[in-house]
Enzyme design. Structure first.
Site, PDB file in Angstrom:
ATOM      1  N   PRO A   1       0.817  -1.224   0.000  1.00  0.00           N
ATOM      2  CA  PRO A   1       0.000   0.000   0.000  1.00  0.00           C
ATOM      3  C   PRO A   1       0.850   1.273   0.000  1.00  0.00           C
ATOM      4  O   PRO A   1       2.079   1.215  -0.064  1.00  0.00           O
ATOM      5  CB  PRO A   1      -0.760  -0.121   1.314  1.00  0.00           C
ATOM      6  CG  PRO A   1       0.223  -0.782   2.223  1.00  0.00           C
ATOM      7  CD  PRO A   1       1.085  -1.671   1.381  1.00  0.00           C
TER       8      PRO A   1
ATOM      9  N   LYS B   1       4.576  -5.281  -6.465  1.00  0.00           N
ATOM     10  CA  LYS B   1       3.710  -4.244  -7.067  1.00  0.00           C
ATOM     11  C   LYS B   1       3.482  -3.166  -6.015  1.00  0.00           C
ATOM     12  O   LYS B   1       2.759  -3.365  -5.044  1.00  0.00           O
ATOM     13  CB  LYS B   1       2.384  -4.899  -7.451  1.00  0.00           C
ATOM     14  CG  LYS B   1       1.585  -4.226  -8.535  1.00  0.00           C
ATOM     15  CD  LYS B   1       1.199  -2.776  -8.343  1.00  0.00           C
ATOM     16  CE  LYS B   1      -0.208  -2.570  -7.870  1.00  0.00           C
ATOM     17  NZ  LYS B   1      -0.505  -1.178  -7.536  1.00  0.00           N
TER      18      LYS B   1
ATOM     19  N   GLU C   1      -1.875  -8.711   5.447  1.00  0.00           N
ATOM     20  CA  GLU C   1      -1.748  -7.676   6.492  1.00  0.00           C
ATOM     21  C   GLU C   1      -2.767  -6.613   6.128  1.00  0.00           C
ATOM     22  O   GLU C   1      -2.569  -5.874   5.171  1.00  0.00           O
ATOM     23  CB  GLU C   1      -0.344  -7.058   6.473  1.00  0.00           C
ATOM     24  CG  GLU C   1       0.785  -8.013   6.783  1.00  0.00           C
ATOM     25  CD  GLU C   1       0.970  -8.262   8.259  1.00  0.00           C
ATOM     26  OE1 GLU C   1       0.274  -7.619   9.067  1.00  0.00           O
ATOM     27  OE2 GLU C   1       1.802  -9.106   8.604  1.00  0.00           O
TER      28      GLU C   1
ATOM     29  N   CYS D   1      -1.967   1.667   9.541  1.00  0.00           N
ATOM     30  CA  CYS D   1      -2.910   0.562   9.760  1.00  0.00           C
ATOM     31  C   CYS D   1      -3.141   0.323  11.245  1.00  0.00           C
ATOM     32  O   CYS D   1      -4.235  -0.042  11.663  1.00  0.00           O
ATOM     33  CB  CYS D   1      -2.366  -0.696   9.117  1.00  0.00           C
ATOM     34  SG  CYS D   1      -0.654  -1.015   9.572  1.00  0.00           S
TER      35      CYS D   1
ATOM     36  N   GLU E   1     -12.463   2.033   9.463  1.00  0.00           N
ATOM     37  CA  GLU E   1     -11.107   2.585   9.431  1.00  0.00           C
ATOM     38  C   GLU E   1     -11.153   3.926   8.687  1.00  0.00           C
ATOM     39  O   GLU E   1     -11.529   3.976   7.521  1.00  0.00           O
ATOM     40  CB  GLU E   1     -10.209   1.605   8.674  1.00  0.00           C
ATOM     41  CG  GLU E   1      -8.750   1.909   8.782  1.00  0.00           C
ATOM     42  CD  GLU E   1      -7.896   0.910   8.003  1.00  0.00           C
ATOM     43  OE1 GLU E   1      -8.345   0.405   6.967  1.00  0.00           O
ATOM     44  OE2 GLU E   1      -6.769   0.670   8.454  1.00  0.00           O
TER      45      GLU E   1
HETATM   46  P1  TAP Z   1      -5.653  -1.124  -1.080  1.00  0.00           P
HETATM   47  O1  TAP Z   1      -6.579  -0.291  -1.841  1.00  0.00           O
HETATM   48  O2  TAP Z   1      -6.116  -2.456  -0.626  1.00  0.00           O
HETATM   49  O3  TAP Z   1      -4.345  -1.278  -2.009  1.00  0.00           O
HETATM   50  C1  TAP Z   1      -3.202  -1.981  -1.581  1.00  0.00           C
HETATM   51  C2  TAP Z   1      -2.437  -2.445  -2.793  1.00  0.00           C
HETATM   52  O4  TAP Z   1      -3.226  -3.396  -3.509  1.00  0.00           O
HETATM   53  C3  TAP Z   1      -2.128  -1.334  -3.798  1.00  0.00           C
HETATM   54  O5  TAP Z   1      -0.881  -1.604  -4.411  1.00  0.00           O
HETATM   55  C4  TAP Z   1      -3.266  -1.491  -4.792  1.00  0.00           C
HETATM   56  O6  TAP Z   1      -2.978  -0.939  -6.056  1.00  0.00           O
HETATM   57  C5  TAP Z   1      -3.380  -3.000  -4.874  1.00  0.00           C
HETATM   58  N1  TAP Z   1      -4.670  -3.505  -5.329  1.00  0.00           N
HETATM   59  C6  TAP Z   1      -5.848  -2.837  -5.469  1.00  0.00           C
HETATM   60  N2  TAP Z   1      -6.805  -3.684  -5.903  1.00  0.00           N
HETATM   61  C7  TAP Z   1      -6.216  -4.902  -6.035  1.00  0.00           C
HETATM   62  C8  TAP Z   1      -6.683  -6.191  -6.437  1.00  0.00           C
HETATM   63  N3  TAP Z   1      -7.958  -6.413  -6.778  1.00  0.00           N
HETATM   64  N4  TAP Z   1      -5.816  -7.227  -6.427  1.00  0.00           N
HETATM   65  C9  TAP Z   1      -4.528  -7.041  -6.077  1.00  0.00           C
HETATM   66  N5  TAP Z   1      -4.024  -5.840  -5.691  1.00  0.00           N
HETATM   67  C10 TAP Z   1      -4.860  -4.794  -5.667  1.00  0.00           C
HETATM   68  O7  TAP Z   1      -5.116  -0.410   0.220  1.00  0.00           O
HETATM   69  P2  TAP Z   1      -4.521   1.051   0.319  1.00  0.00           P
HETATM   70  O8  TAP Z   1      -5.660   1.973   0.282  1.00  0.00           O
HETATM   71  O9  TAP Z   1      -3.400   1.219  -0.642  1.00  0.00           O
HETATM   72  O10 TAP Z   1      -3.843   1.013   1.758  1.00  0.00           O
HETATM   73  C11 TAP Z   1      -4.534   1.305   2.901  1.00  0.00           C
HETATM   74  C12 TAP Z   1      -4.946   0.040   3.602  1.00  0.00           C
HETATM   75  O11 TAP Z   1      -3.798  -0.768   3.874  1.00  0.00           O
HETATM   76  C13 TAP Z   1      -5.583   0.323   4.939  1.00  0.00           C
HETATM   77  O12 TAP Z   1      -6.716  -0.477   5.101  1.00  0.00           O
HETATM   78  C14 TAP Z   1      -4.489  -0.080   5.931  1.00  0.00           C
HETATM   79  O13 TAP Z   1      -4.957  -0.441   7.194  1.00  0.00           O
HETATM   80  C15 TAP Z   1      -3.835  -1.213   5.225  1.00  0.00           C
HETATM   81  N6  TAP Z   1      -2.469  -1.432   5.720  1.00  0.00           N
HETATM   82  C16 TAP Z   1      -2.233  -2.489   6.521  1.00  0.00           C
HETATM   83  C17 TAP Z   1      -0.955  -2.696   7.028  1.00  0.00           C
HETATM   84  C18 TAP Z   1      -0.710  -3.872   7.896  1.00  0.00           C
HETATM   85  S1  TAP Z   1       0.830  -4.219   8.222  1.00  0.00           S
HETATM   86  N7  TAP Z   1      -1.676  -4.575   8.381  1.00  0.00           N
HETATM   87  C19 TAP Z   1       0.068  -1.808   6.709  1.00  0.00           C
HETATM   88  C20 TAP Z   1      -0.201  -0.737   5.893  1.00  0.00           C
HETATM   89  C21 TAP Z   1      -1.494  -0.555   5.394  1.00  0.00           C
HETATM   90  P3  TAP Z   1      -3.374   0.597  -6.335  1.00  0.00           P
HETATM   91  O14 TAP Z   1      -2.537   1.422  -5.432  1.00  0.00           O
HETATM   92  O15 TAP Z   1      -3.049   0.802  -7.743  1.00  0.00           O
HETATM   93  O16 TAP Z   1      -4.850   0.693  -6.036  1.00  0.00           O
END
Ligand code: TAP
Length: 502
Positions: free
Chosen positions: A182, A207, A281, A315, A412
């Site tokens: 993310p 990615k 995660e 997160c 969240e």
């Molecule tokens: P997501 O929208 O889930 O995106 C995460 C990653 O997945 C990005 O690289 C995204 O690409 C990609 N992605 C999107 N749709 C996908 C699909 N259908 N299949 C495979 N990959 C896909 O999350 P975000 O908004 O970037 O990050 C925020 C979230 O991450 C929050 O919920 C946060 O809590 C969580 N997070 C959790 C942790 C741990 S350690 N638990 C740490 C950090 C963040 P794009 O960017 O191009 O959409």
């Protein structure tokens, strides 16, 4: 420190042109201190496949925006299914070729080299991270980058000692790992994923998030310069569909995903009928439990750090504050006072506490959830700071009068917004803290060690901090319960996700 009347110097041209902007009234303010080190930002970034920087097969690019200005920072290659296929093939070739045959001690040396090179280039990487993602330079410089190097150092040490980590077993690499990360800790998440995979002898297709791909591609340069064989690490930038192509590729043996619970569930479904290993995660809605016997001033600092740190784009952010009723008034008073002093503005200014929200989409989501809190009857308290005129920003905020059924208590927010609730007894605090579909982290603030152990044992959260918050160590496993995911990153438990010991 200078009085706020001091004439402010304009930030240097090549960095975000954001006005320093907190109005402190009679308080003392810092003079602007914008980071001025020049950085090697490129006009266009390529994919990194098979040891070469290459354009996407389609020739397409997408824009990466500086969230502090809302203006374009650079163009990034938009990889798709075809590029992912090439990356997986390159990773397979490296696995059966030079990397697979390399003695573990040599592998360890290369990972050490990456760690040292990250340290050498940490200043430029921190600036690029801040420009691309919007987090304050003091976060990227003093938190993210040291942790990135620490992860490579820690895992380099394990490379030739895996048989001690898993006594009586002959640990083998799993194979080609597809890793999707993310935008909130771009380089740190890349390090959390790459370092254990490499230490265990795997190869990788990574990615990065669409809005924060720049530093992963600078890390690719470090990996190339460090001398890792071609194809061991491949980086395919692109949108969500590119991540889906990595996850679904039949040549990927293990998927490691960090991101939202929504996408995590899609990935779990996509990999369910395959032999792919999976770790997730995901999101969180952590409770910080504040007892009346806690040192309140210290606790307020920890709570502030736990939610406003990195604009709440964490997160494990302590986004719910559970306060014991007897100290509620005092805590609210201290919290209101403290958020007034948080400096919101140019992320490249060394005095900035809260930077820009990562993207317009994320700002819309935060605003929508905050509006829902107001509509559902909670009281919104915000810092009186003035926000810059361009870019994406949100004032540090907290809600009182929150009930467990409000969306702001359940969902969240992923922004600098805290929901405050109260409790009377330890039992009620535990019940309220566990009343969530998530289980990533929690915090306990009390003077009594025995209370810490009792409460921590009953909280359903993967990481529990006591009288501190947001402390990370590569030797400590990190991961969630319930809808916060499964599997661990860091420590021995994290290594276990990257070896075959059957
Ligand atoms: P997501 O929208 O889930 O995106 C995460 C990653 O997945 C990005 O690289 C995204 O690409 C990609 N992605 C999107 N749709 C996908 C699909 N259908 N299949 C495979 N990959 C896909 O999350 P975000 O908004 O970037 O990050 C925020 C979230 O991450 C929050 O919920 C946060 O809590 C969580 N997070 C959790 C942790 C741990 S350690 N638990 C740490 C950090 C963040 P794009 O960017 O191009 O959409």
């Amino acid at each position: 420190m200078a009085k706020s009347k001091t004439k402010r110097a304009k930030p240097k041209k090549h960095h975000a042109a954001v006005e320093p902007m907190l109005e402190f009234g009679n308080r003392w303010d810092y003079s602007p201190a914008p980071e001025s080190t020049p950085v090697p930002l490129k006009k266009r970034y390529s994919l990194y496949i098979g040891g070469k920087f290459v354009a996407a097969k389609s020739g397409r690019v997408f824009r990466s925006v500086n969230p502090a200005t809302g203006r374009k920072l650079t163009d990034i290659a938009a990889g798709d299914r075809e590029d992912v296929d090439l990356a997986v093939k390159a990773a397979r070739k490296a696995l059966t070729g030079p990397w697979g045959k390399m003695p573990a001690a040599e592998r360890g040396k290369l990972i050490y080299r990456i760690a040292r090179m990250v340290q050498e280039r940490s200043r430029e990487l921190a600036i690029l991270e801040t420009m691309d993602g919007g987090k304050p330079i003091k976060e990227s410089r003093d938190v993210d980058l040291p942790l990135v190097a620490a992860h490579f150092f820690y895992h380099a040490g394990w490379a030739d000692k895996l048989e001690y980590a898993f006594p009586g077993k002959k640990p083998q690499p799993i194979g080609v790992c597809g890793q999707v990360i993310p935008w909130n800790f771009p380089l740190m998440m890349a390090a959390w994923k790459l370092a254990p995979a490499l230490a265990c002898g795997n190869t990788v297709v990574l990615k990065p998030a669409e809005t924060t791909s720049v530093t992963a591609l600078h890390l690719a340069e470090i990996i190339a310069d460090a001398g890792l064989p071609d194809g061991v690490v491949n980086i395919v930038t692109g949108k969500g569909s590119t991540g889906a192509a990595v996850v679904q590729h039949p040549g990927v043996d293990k998927v490691a995903f960090t991101g939202s619970t929504r996408v995590g569930k899609q990935i779990a479904a996509a990999t369910a009928a395959s032999s792919k290993r999976l770790t997730l995660e995901l999101g969180g809605k952590a409770a910080n439990i504040l007892f009346d016997d806690a040192p309140l001033d210290q606790a307020i600092e920890g709570i502030i750090n736990g939610i406003y740190f990195n604009q709440g784009h964490v997160c494990c952010a302590g986004s719910r504050l559970l306060v014991q009723e007897s100290v509620y008034e005092q805590v609210i008073h201290k919290l209101s006072d403290r958020i007034k002093t948080l400096r919101v503005g140019d992320p490249l200014d060394k005095n900035t506490d809260i930077g820009a929200i990562n993207s317009k989409a994320q700002l819309t989501r935060i605003s929508e959830l905050v509006d829902s809190g107001v509509a559902e009857g909670a009281q919104l308290h915000q810092s009186g700071c003035k926000l810059p005129g361009e870019g994406y920003w949100f004032k540090p905020s907290f809600f009182t009068g929150v009930t467990a059924s409000h969306r702001i208590a359940r969902e969240e927010i992923f922004g600098p917004v805290l929901s405050v609730m109260t409790f009377r007894t330890p039992g009620e605090a535990i019940e309220r803290a566990n009343n969530t579909c998530y289980g990533l982290s929690a915090g306990v603030w009390t003077d009594k060690g025995s209370k810490i152990f009792k409460i921590a044992a009953e909280l359903k959260a993967g990481v529990i901090w006591a009288n501190t918050y947001n402390k990370f160590d590569p030797a400590s496993p990190f991961g969630g319960y319930k809808e916060s995911g499964f599997g661990r990153e860091g420590g021995l438990q994290g290594l276990a996700s990257y070896v075959d010991i059957s």
